[in-house]
Scaffold this motif. Structure first.
Motif, mmCIF file in Angstrom:
data_model
loop_
_atom_site.group_PDB
_atom_site.id
_atom_site.type_symbol
_atom_site.label_atom_id
_atom_site.label_comp_id
_atom_site.label_asym_id
_atom_site.label_seq_id
_atom_site.Cartn_x
_atom_site.Cartn_y
_atom_site.Cartn_z
ATOM 1 N N ILE A 195 -20.173 0.943 -0.135
ATOM 2 C CA ILE A 195 -21.285 -0.017 -0.139
ATOM 3 C C ILE A 195 -20.869 -1.229 -0.966
ATOM 4 O O ILE A 195 -20.265 -1.084 -2.035
ATOM 5 N N ILE A 196 -21.159 -2.408 -0.445
ATOM 6 C CA ILE A 196 -20.907 -3.648 -1.175
ATOM 7 C C ILE A 196 -22.240 -4.345 -1.403
ATOM 8 O O ILE A 196 -22.994 -4.601 -0.457
ATOM 9 N N ILE A 197 -22.524 -4.641 -2.655
ATOM 10 C CA ILE A 197 -23.726 -5.393 -3.005
ATOM 11 C C ILE A 197 -23.302 -6.854 -3.148
ATOM 12 O O ILE A 197 -22.466 -7.190 -3.993
ATOM 13 N N ASN A 198 -23.879 -7.705 -2.335
ATOM 14 C CA ASN A 198 -23.437 -9.099 -2.252
ATOM 15 C C ASN A 198 -24.478 -10.053 -2.819
ATOM 16 O O ASN A 198 -25.672 -9.735 -2.882
ATOM 17 N N LYS A 199 -24.003 -11.225 -3.227
ATOM 18 C CA LYS A 199 -24.840 -12.335 -3.702
ATOM 19 C C LYS A 199 -25.628 -11.973 -4.959
ATOM 20 O O LYS A 199 -26.800 -12.332 -5.108
ATOM 21 N N PHE A 200 -24.978 -11.266 -5.872
ATOM 22 C CA PHE A 200 -25.651 -10.839 -7.109
ATOM 23 C C PHE A 200 -25.735 -11.988 -8.102
ATOM 24 O O PHE A 200 -24.782 -12.734 -8.305
ATOM 25 N N ARG A 201 -26.877 -12.115 -8.742
ATOM 26 C CA ARG A 201 -27.086 -13.094 -9.813
ATOM 27 C C ARG A 201 -27.598 -12.345 -11.046
ATOM 28 O O ARG A 201 -28.435 -11.465 -10.926
ATOM 29 N N GLY A 202 -27.134 -12.734 -12.190
ATOM 30 C CA GLY A 202 -27.667 -12.141 -13.410
ATOM 31 C C GLY A 202 -26.667 -11.257 -14.125
ATOM 32 O O GLY A 202 -25.461 -11.301 -13.887
ATOM 33 N N GLY A 210 -29.356 1.362 -11.236
ATOM 34 C CA GLY A 210 -29.647 1.359 -9.798
ATOM 35 C C GLY A 210 -28.461 1.831 -8.984
ATOM 36 O O GLY A 210 -28.618 2.564 -8.002
ATOM 37 N N ILE A 211 -27.260 1.407 -9.379
ATOM 38 C CA ILE A 211 -26.061 1.834 -8.666
ATOM 39 C C ILE A 211 -25.854 3.337 -8.823
ATOM 40 O O ILE A 211 -25.512 4.039 -7.856
ATOM 41 N N GLU A 212 -26.068 3.844 -10.037
ATOM 42 C CA GLU A 212 -25.918 5.281 -10.269
ATOM 43 C C GLU A 212 -26.877 6.076 -9.374
ATOM 44 O O GLU A 212 -26.501 7.078 -8.764
ATOM 45 N N TRP A 213 -28.120 5.601 -9.288
ATOM 46 C CA TRP A 213 -29.103 6.274 -8.425
ATOM 47 C C TRP A 213 -28.678 6.189 -6.959
ATOM 48 O O TRP A 213 -28.759 7.185 -6.228
#
Length: 505
Positions: A195-202, A210-213
């Motif tokens: 899974i790739i989480i894209n366009k993250f800010r912060g 959240g990733i662990e869950w």
């Protein structure tokens, strides 16, 4: 050789699949691999012309350049270009096949398409070491899955590991990932290896719980969190028109105001992109007359249906307002369909545009366009015929139906092409220009001269800083994107996926 394959799919459209594919193409190329992009079926109005005159999705042309290979129609064998509501032009291996309604395409053509797609895949597998496949929309559209030839069917055909991309910037990222996976069958879900989480800010640390869950819930590792980055690489999807790159300048914020009309069937809107790189230039997307204001340069872009978009312009009140702008001295530039709209009349004897209607244009150029069934798709070079721009040589590409003829000597052709043809028209001492050449502003010296002419007209000092070529800019953008993705993704896991056949897992 039989190429290894990795596939980028998304939880929705515009989550960043194309950009991540572009990054992977450059990363693999940098690592010494012979890599090629592939998208079996693409729906896009921004297209790219190959060296042999084939038309493919713009994203695959960009990805090929990032991979340092020459783009071919095998990289996108089927392209759909929406033309009217529920009707698209179907392009097969770069050439017009036919216009087809949505139901006819779904019920009749999809089965014909698979052999075409498979032939292209087999050819690429024989010629390359790695194929980077791009999915379309979401793989979990239940109403489309039985005829979907762009997502999991391609992953199965190439034995590709799938990386699922989600856009955290739009919200609902966790739900979109869980929902997508829930709608896949067992064999499809087994292909999703990361899974790739894209366009993250912060702050990255705030995402850890959240990733662990998510990893515990799905059993699939999150192999990357890509911070949001604004890189000047051409988009293919009209969803990109909502991008923050289209500035909403306050009055006086920029010295030069460039406006582009957002036609309902706008195509190749990336033609305007080079203006974003010009100092003190604001670029606006105009959707109605109230937003138009008093720009220094007004661009009428390409369109997939010139006559219908011309009628929309008239219905929305643009015709009179544009004439008023011309009277005030605004420079007008029409590209492709925009060039046709600037003319006196548009004739459609063979019903190429739909129902065979003819129409009166805006009459800002003394030209007449007659549509015909043969589409012109070609890369071109040419030279400007007016000394306003010091006879600059230009490159670009043409994608259009129809022939446009100058009717009198109140204007002259804009370009003399290397194949002996003439292109476009220029009138009112250069105030109104039309051309069929897409990518014309990617000729950066030409664009700078336009900007400086606008500055001089307003009593401003011309910009004298060095102009980078478009090739230099694109190369820098590809490398920046690749480095950014490499730093924020576990490439060791990606390479492990390439080495392990999914069918054996």
């Amino acid at each position: 050789m039989t190429a290894k394959a990795i596939m980028i799919q998304g939880t929705a459209s515009d989550v960043g699949k194309s950009m991540i594919c572009t990054a992977f193409c450059r990363i693999f190329s940098d690592d010494g691999l012979k890599v090629v992009p592939f998208k079996s079926q693409n729906m896009a109005l921004n297209s790219f012309v190959t060296m042999d005159g084939g038309e493919i999705g713009r994203a695959q042309g960009v990805q090929a350049e990032a991979a340092r290979v020459i783009a071919t129609t095998d990289m996108n064998p089927i392209l759909l270009k929406p033309k009217q509501d529920m009707v698209s032009e179907v392009i097969v291996h770069g050439k017009h096949f036919m216009d087809m309604g949505a139901m006819s395409y779904r019920n009749n053509f999809v089965q014909q398409a698979m052999p075409i797609v498979q032939k292209s895949i087999h050819k690429l597998q024989d010629e390359f070491e790695v194929i980077v496949l791009e999915g379309a929309g979401s793989p979990a559209e239940i109403n489309l899955k039985d005829r979907d030839i762009a997502n999991m069917r391609m992953a199965h055909a190439t034995d590709a590991a799938v990386l699922l991309v989600a856009d955290i910037d739009r919200g609902g990222m966790f739900a979109s990932i869980i929902g997508t996976l829930a709608l896949l069958n067992d064999s499809e879900r087994a292909r999703v290896k990361g899974i790739i989480i894209n366009k993250f800010r912060g702050m990255r640390e705030l995402l850890d719980d959240g990733i662990e869950w998510l990893e515990k819930e799905t059993g699939i590792p999150v192999i990357g969190v890509i911070p949001y980055i604004d890189i000047n690489i051409e988009a293919e999807d009209s969803l990109a028109l909502s991008s923050l790159r289209f500035k909403k300048p306050k009055q006086g914020e920029f010295s030069i105001d460039v406006a582009m009309i957002c036609l309902p069937r706008i195509s190749n809107f990336t033609d305007v992109d080079p203006f974003f790189d010009e100092p003190e230039v604001g670029v606006r997307l105009v959707r109605n007359v109230k937003e138009l204001g008093n720009p220094d340069l007004l661009i009428i872009p390409g369109t997939k249906n010139t006559i219908e978009d011309l009628q929309w312009l008239k219905d929305e009140g643009f015709e009179q307002v544009i004439q008023t702008l011309v009277d005030k001295g605004t420079r007008i530039f029409g590209i492709c369909g925009g060039f046709q709209i600037l003319g006196r009349s548009l004739q459609d004897p063979d019903a190429v545009e739909g129902d065979g209607r003819s129409a009166e244009g805006l009459s800002l150029l003394p030209v007449t366009t007659t549509f015909n069934k043969e589409k012109k798709t070609v890369q071109m070079t040419g030279q400007i015929m007016t000394n306003m721009f010091d006879s600059i040589s230009l490159t670009g590409y043409e994608i259009h139906l129809g022939k446009t003829v100058i009717e009198d000597d109140s204007c002259s052709p804009f370009l003399e092409l290397s194949d002996g043809r003439y292109d476009g028209a220029i009138a009112l001492n250069g105030q109104v220009i039309g051309t069929y050449v897409h990518g014309i502003f990617n000729n950066r010296e030409f664009t700078r001269k336009i900007v400086n002419a606008l500055r001089v007209k307003k009593g401003l000092t011309p910009i004298d800083q060095k102009v980078k070529t478009d090739t230099e800019r694109r190369e820098a953008a590809y490398q920046l994107l690749a480095d950014h993705v490499r730093q924020n993704i576990d490439m060791k896991k990606v390479y492990k996926m390439l080495q392990t056949p999914i069918q054996s897992i």
